[in-house]
Design an enzyme around this catalytic site. Structure first.
Site, PDB file in Angstrom:
ATOM      1  N   ALA A 173      25.418  17.731 -29.367  1.00 55.59           N
ATOM      2  CA  ALA A 173      26.534  17.976 -28.318  1.00 55.59           C
ATOM      3  C   ALA A 173      27.337  16.845 -28.448  1.00 55.59           C
ATOM      4  CB  ALA A 173      26.067  18.479 -27.138  1.00 55.59           C
ATOM      5  N   GLU A 231      30.287  21.307 -29.581  1.00 56.12           N
ATOM      6  CA  GLU A 231      29.177  21.261 -30.198  1.00 56.12           C
ATOM      7  C   GLU A 231      29.403  20.476 -31.494  1.00 56.12           C
ATOM      8  OE1 GLU A 231      28.600  25.310 -30.032  1.00 56.12           O
ATOM      9  OE2 GLU A 231      27.342  25.260 -28.595  1.00 56.12           O
ATOM     10  N   VAL A 232      28.163  20.093 -31.818  1.00 51.93           N
ATOM     11  CA  VAL A 232      28.290  19.426 -33.227  1.00 51.93           C
ATOM     12  C   VAL A 232      27.401  20.266 -34.165  1.00 51.93           C
ATOM     13  CG1 VAL A 232      27.798  17.405 -34.744  1.00 51.93           C
ATOM     14  CG2 VAL A 232      28.428  17.035 -32.352  1.00 51.93           C
ATOM     15  N   ASP A 237      31.492  -0.007 -29.704  1.00 51.94           N
ATOM     16  CA  ASP A 237      30.418   0.857 -29.093  1.00 51.94           C
ATOM     17  C   ASP A 237      29.321   0.698 -30.159  1.00 51.94           C
ATOM     18  OD1 ASP A 237      28.764   2.307 -27.440  1.00 51.94           O
ATOM     19  OD2 ASP A 237      30.034   4.033 -27.724  1.00 51.94           O
TER      20      ASP A 237
HETATM   21  O1  ACK Z   1      20.477  12.387 -33.494  1.00 56.54           O
HETATM   22  P1  ACK Z   1      21.251  13.684 -33.961  1.00 56.54           P
HETATM   23  O2  ACK Z   1      20.499  14.612 -34.902  1.00 56.54           O
HETATM   24  O3  ACK Z   1      22.408  13.192 -34.942  1.00 56.54           O
HETATM   25  O4  ACK Z   1      21.962  14.225 -32.864  1.00 56.54           O
HETATM   26  C1  ACK Z   1      23.215  13.826 -32.872  1.00 56.54           C
HETATM   27  C2  ACK Z   1      24.078  15.011 -32.599  1.00 56.54           C
HETATM   28  O5  ACK Z   1      24.589  15.472 -33.936  1.00 56.54           O
HETATM   29  C3  ACK Z   1      25.516  14.579 -31.749  1.00 56.54           C
HETATM   30  O6  ACK Z   1      26.016  13.534 -32.032  1.00 56.54           O
HETATM   31  C4  ACK Z   1      24.203  14.486 -34.871  1.00 56.54           C
HETATM   32  N1  ACK Z   1      25.434  14.335 -35.876  1.00 56.54           N
HETATM   33  C5  ACK Z   1      26.487  13.747 -35.618  1.00 56.54           C
HETATM   34  N2  ACK Z   1      27.134  13.527 -36.712  1.00 56.54           N
HETATM   35  C6  ACK Z   1      26.238  13.822 -37.926  1.00 56.54           C
HETATM   36  C7  ACK Z   1      26.500  13.896 -39.156  1.00 56.54           C
HETATM   37  N3  ACK Z   1      27.689  13.372 -39.853  1.00 56.54           N
HETATM   38  N4  ACK Z   1      25.502  14.199 -39.912  1.00 56.54           N
HETATM   39  C8  ACK Z   1      24.331  14.829 -39.376  1.00 56.54           C
HETATM   40  N5  ACK Z   1      24.216  14.723 -38.138  1.00 56.54           N
HETATM   41  C9  ACK Z   1      24.988  14.072 -37.363  1.00 56.54           C
HETATM   42  C10 ACK Z   1      23.505  13.453 -34.336  1.00 56.54           C
END
Ligand code: ACK
Length: 904
Positions: free
Chosen positions: A550, A555-556, A667
């Site tokens: 998130a 959402e991501v 940050d």
């Molecule tokens: O720790 P994570 O799996 O890595 O959980 C966070 C979540 O989305 C929220 O930011 C993942 N995330 C963000 N950008 C990317 C990306 N480019 N490739 C893979 N995971 C990502 C992040």
């Protein structure tokens, strides 16, 4: 499966029954033959079809069992079992083994060993070990040397010995032991196995060396590389750019003693006209082009342009379509509606005045007109005048002569086509008049006036530049034709070459070669900024697969992107939730406007944005291992120091790029670093507001700003002085997070306590097992005086130096100084007496081994104090990181014991 052939140990009184080796071999033999890719066998006794040529001395000591497998291939098993006889000294010598240039070799033994306890009456003489030796020699001549000239490699003991009972149950306990020898200085060596009274069957001997196998990484080919002689040595290997690629930053990797490639640095890029596909550079097909190595892929020719050739670096404009020379090759070729109605004004014998209408439908704002004229039938010699007005006077013409005029307009898209030809004639020469006698005077005065005016304007413009002004100035100066040079008093030679090269972009001066970050806030219309820096992607090109997290705005997800003419590839997709406000949309897309300006292997790469349909999305490269802090916590203790330094080097290199661009991150923290499957770390999270609304770590300061206190430099907390030097402070905290596998900086201290402690000069203590050089670098990043902190380029060079010379990482911050530095009182292993082994293991995050420790008799801290590295291996603690963690905590406990602190 069945075995044919002899019976092995059959028929000897007092020794185990025959057949057990055979049983064992049938089950596993040929399936064991494949060796891992990075190991190269020098000898594998299981694959030798004929005689091994090994010699036993004395002859009645070691003996070979003449068994064959179901394919009649011999199984070379040597056995000896003189457990009842005193003073055994049985040698088995291998034939000469070439080391093929390797200076460190590995010997893998598979053997079984009889448990002495299970031998009736043999306890007095029976042994449960044997010895392994080697002797180096350039050729086979060394064969006859005496045993005492052999160098001992190790005493080999069995992890699993077996009893007769096991045999009855048909449970075979095959031991595998691996030893390494190096540095070797000769061309080859012999091995020898000495038995001193054990009951052993040596089932197989595999001798191998390790190599880092040839790979292509970042478009550079790295050759097969034999690992170094030292177990911790890293060899720096230069890569060679694959065909049709060029060096961006010299590609290098490091070959570890384990045969793994580590820490890729630099990269090659496919040259113009070629694009990357499957680690190769493929030619751009006709109709496609790639203008520079830095463009990611071949693009379709822009509208109204074409190319019939492969490997095109630009496309040609279709007939009647144009593009300015200074336009980028990505720009479409266009044609303004040509100037049509041209009217003559005043005509004298030396001049013609013209006026015309702006074209009906110009394709953009008309920046200027170009008027070409020449004497009829004298087209080879023409004059060009540039004008911003729709009128001109062409003078200096011959009296009574016909002139042809053509006019074309220029817009941002380039020049349009010339108008049709208009013919006008100057007045004929009349008899001399008083009027005429004054003409030269007037011409001279007008000329001098124009020169003066132009010089003054030029002077003013060189002093102050604005978007409009410089555009005007450059068009004025771009006129290089003789007639106008004379009129305006400008000649190209007199122009300041720097000024002519200057480009202006939204009020920002862009010097060639130095790219600077442009704050999207400087755009009046943020949509313009997004489209300036980010490609628009059609939503239909994106397949969303699953939600991975998130973000602040929605959402991501992970998914796949299929762009025209490209293979589908995985991407991360940030979405903007429905019902957003205009400000949220602006802030959301602001991140893309920032990210889109960066192009660096350690900065998350923006693929594009979806703004024309809903949901609004930001599409970036996919990073398989997600955010670095979570990844490290999940893989606690599992990386070598060099791998961790490799991650830090990547982050520092990305930060160097950002600081060179003039971008301050504000940050920087492990949670804002993403890591991919190759362990490449990339800086991410470029929120536009930079007040860090989305960071759960950010807290309000007394001045009202939201700041991630634990990662932020004191001057940024106190008076918002955010600079690359404050990013360096944060980088030091990231180093600490990485070296402590995602530990929370300052643990559970409150933000207020952290601010106070840092202000009073306290700093985080070294993470456990941290190389002293790295901790020193952290302390340097946390200098109070921001000017004394290292710059990112210095950090990158320092880490490169450490990677090149891994022995410099061997000196760890020692346990006692680690604790005495601990001004913020926290150390799991040093925090006092542990009531149980479980409590101790939990405290050092090794709780998973509690059961194993207890089962193996290490149930009190007293017993634990005796644990050796060898014991740990035996207990199944095979990860080097875990072994180190446990051993160094024990070491620390022992130091405290000596000081009377912890009652073990
Ligand atoms: O720790 P994570 O799996 O890595 O959980 C966070 C979540 O989305 C929220 O930011 C993942 N995330 C963000 N950008 C990317 C990306 N480019 N490739 C893979 N995971 C990502 C992040």
């Amino acid at each position: 499966m069945g075995l044919r052939g002899g019976g092995g140990w059959g028929g000897r009184a007092g020794v185990p029954a025959p057949g057990w080796t055979c049983l064992l071999l049938c089950a596993s033999l040929r399936s064991l033959l494949a060796s891992p890719g990075s190991e190269v066998n020098l000898l594998d006794s299981r694959t030798v079809m004929g005689d091994l040529g090994w010699i036993a001395y004395p002859k009645n000591g070691w003996e070979e069992i003449g068994e064959v497998d179901e394919n009649y291939a011999p199984i070379h098993t040597y056995q000896v079992c003189k457990v009842m006889e005193q003073n055994q000294n049985n040698w088995l010598l291998t034939s000469w083994i070439s080391n093929e240039g390797a200076s460190r070799i590995f010997i893998e033994l598979k053997f079984t060993l009889r448990d002495c306890n299970s031998l009736p009456g043999g306890l007095g003489t029976c042994k449960e070990t044997f010895n392994m030796y080697y002797f180096e020699s350039d050729d086979e001549d060394g064969r006859n040397i005496k045993e005492n000239q052999y160098i001992k490699i190790d005493t080999i003991a069995a992890d699993e010995s077996f009893t007769e009972l096991d045999l009855g149950d048909r449970v075979m306990k095959l031991n595998t032991e691996v030893r390494d020898v190096g540095p070797l200085t000769k061309k080859g060596f012999y091995l020898a196995f000495q038995d001193v009274g054990a009951c052993i069957a040596l089932v197989s001997v595999r001798v191998y060396y390790k190599k880092c196998p040839s790979v292509i990484r970042n478009l550079a080919r790295f050759p097969d590389t034999i690992t170094g002689a030292d177990s911790s040595q890293l060899l720096e290997v230069s890569g060679i750019c694959v065909n049709h690629s060029v060096t961006d930053e010299a590609p290098k990797m490091h070959c570890s003693a384990e045969g793994e490639w580590l820490v890729p640095i630099g990269k090659c890029l496919c040259k113009a006209g070629y694009e990357e596909k499957n680690n190769t550079c493929q030619v751009c097909r006709p109709g496609f082009f790639k203008a520079s190595p830095h463009s990611p892929s071949c693009s379709k020719c822009p509208p109204h342009s074409y190319t019939l050739d492969e490997a095109s670096t630009s496309c040609l404009c279709e007939e009647h379509y144009f593009r300015r020379e200074s336009d980028p090759p990505t720009m479409a070729c266009t044609t303004p509606s040509p100037v049509s109605s041209v009217k003559k004004g005043k005509i004298t014998k030396n001049s013609v005045s013209l006026s015309w209408q702006e074209p009906d439908r110009p394709n953009g704002i008309i920046l200027e007109y170009e008027i070409k004229y020449f004497e009829k039938d004298q087209e080879t010699s023409y004059t060009i005048i540039k004008s911003k007005e729709t009128t001109i006077t062409a003078d200096g013409l011959k009296p009574g002569s016909a002139y042809i005029f053509q006019i074309r307009a220029r817009t941002a898209a380039g020049y349009g086509g010339f108008s049709r030809r208009f013919e006008f004639e100057t007045s004929p020469v009349l008899a001399a008049s008083s009027d005429q006698s004054q003409i030269p005077v007037i011409v001279v005065s007008v000329t001098v006036g124009v020169i003066l005016l132009a010089v003054v304007i030029g002077f003013l413009l060189s002093g102050s530049c604005c978007d409009h002004g410089c555009g005007w100035a450059s068009s004025l100066r771009a006129v290089a034709y003789p007639s106008l040079i004379w009129r305006c008093g400008y000649s190209k030679a007199k122009q300041d070459p720097e000024e002519e090269k200057m480009h202006f972009h939204n009020g920002h001066i862009k010097l060639p070669g130095v790219r600077t970050y442009i704050d999207p806030h400087t755009y009046e219309d943020p949509n313009q900024a997004v489209h300036e820096f980010a490609k628009e992607i059609e939503a239909s090109c994106i397949t969303i697969e699953r939600v991975i997290g998130a973000g602040e705005f929605g959402e991501v997800c992970s998914g796949r992107l299929k762009l025209q003419g490209k293979r589908e590839f995985p991407v991360a997709i940030k979405t903007l939730k429905v019902g957003y406000t205009e400000k949220q949309r602006r802030d959301f897309l602001g991140e893309a406007s920032i990210m889109g300006q960066f192009d660096h292997p350690n900065i998350i790469h923006l693929e594009g944005v979806v703004t024309k349909s809903k949901p609004v999305m930001i599409v970036t490269e996919y990073m398989e291992n997600g955010s670095l802090d979570t990844f490290l916590k999940k893989n606690d203790g599992q990386f070598t120091v060099i791998q961790l330094v490799g991650m830090l080097r990547g982050i520092a290199s990305g930060m160097k790029y950002l600081s060179d661009m003039g971008y301050v991150h504000r940050d920087l923290a492990a949670r804002n670093i993403l890591i991919n499957s190759n362990l490449v770390c990339k800086v991410s999270d470029f929120g536009l507001s930079r007040v860090l609304e989305d960071d759960p770590e950010a807290a309000y300061t007394t001045r009202g700003g939201k700041i991630p206190i634990r990662w932020t430099a004191p001057e940024a907390i106190a008076f918002r002085k955010f600079t690359s030097a404050s990013d360096v402070w944060s980088y030091g905290i990231v180093m600490w997070e990485v070296m402590s596998y995602g530990e929370r900086p300052y643990w559970e201290m409150t933000n207020q306590d952290v601010i106070k402690a840092v202000e009073e000069g306290y700093r985080l203590p070294s993470p456990m097992d941290c190389p002293a050089a790295l901790y020193q670098l952290m302390l340097d990043c946390w200098q109070k005086d921001r000017n004394s902190r290292p710059k990112f380029d210095e950090i990158v060079s320092m880490l490169d130096k450490l990677i090149r010379n891994p022995s410099s990482l061997k000196t760890l911050v020692n346990a006692s100084s680690r604790v005495s530095n601990l001004l913020v009182e926290h150390s799991p292993a040093g925090s006092g007496a542990y009531r149980s082994v479980g409590e101790w293991l939990e405290a050092i995050k090794m709780g998973r081994y509690t059961e194993i420790f207890m089962e193996n008799g290490y149930s009190s801290m007293d017993a634990v104090a005796q644990v050796t590295l060898e014991d740990l291996r035996r207990l199944g603690v095979t990860l080097v990181g875990h072994q180190k963690k446990i051993m160094s905590s024990l070491q620390e406990l022992k130091v405290q014991l000596v000081n009377g602190m912890v009652p073990l």
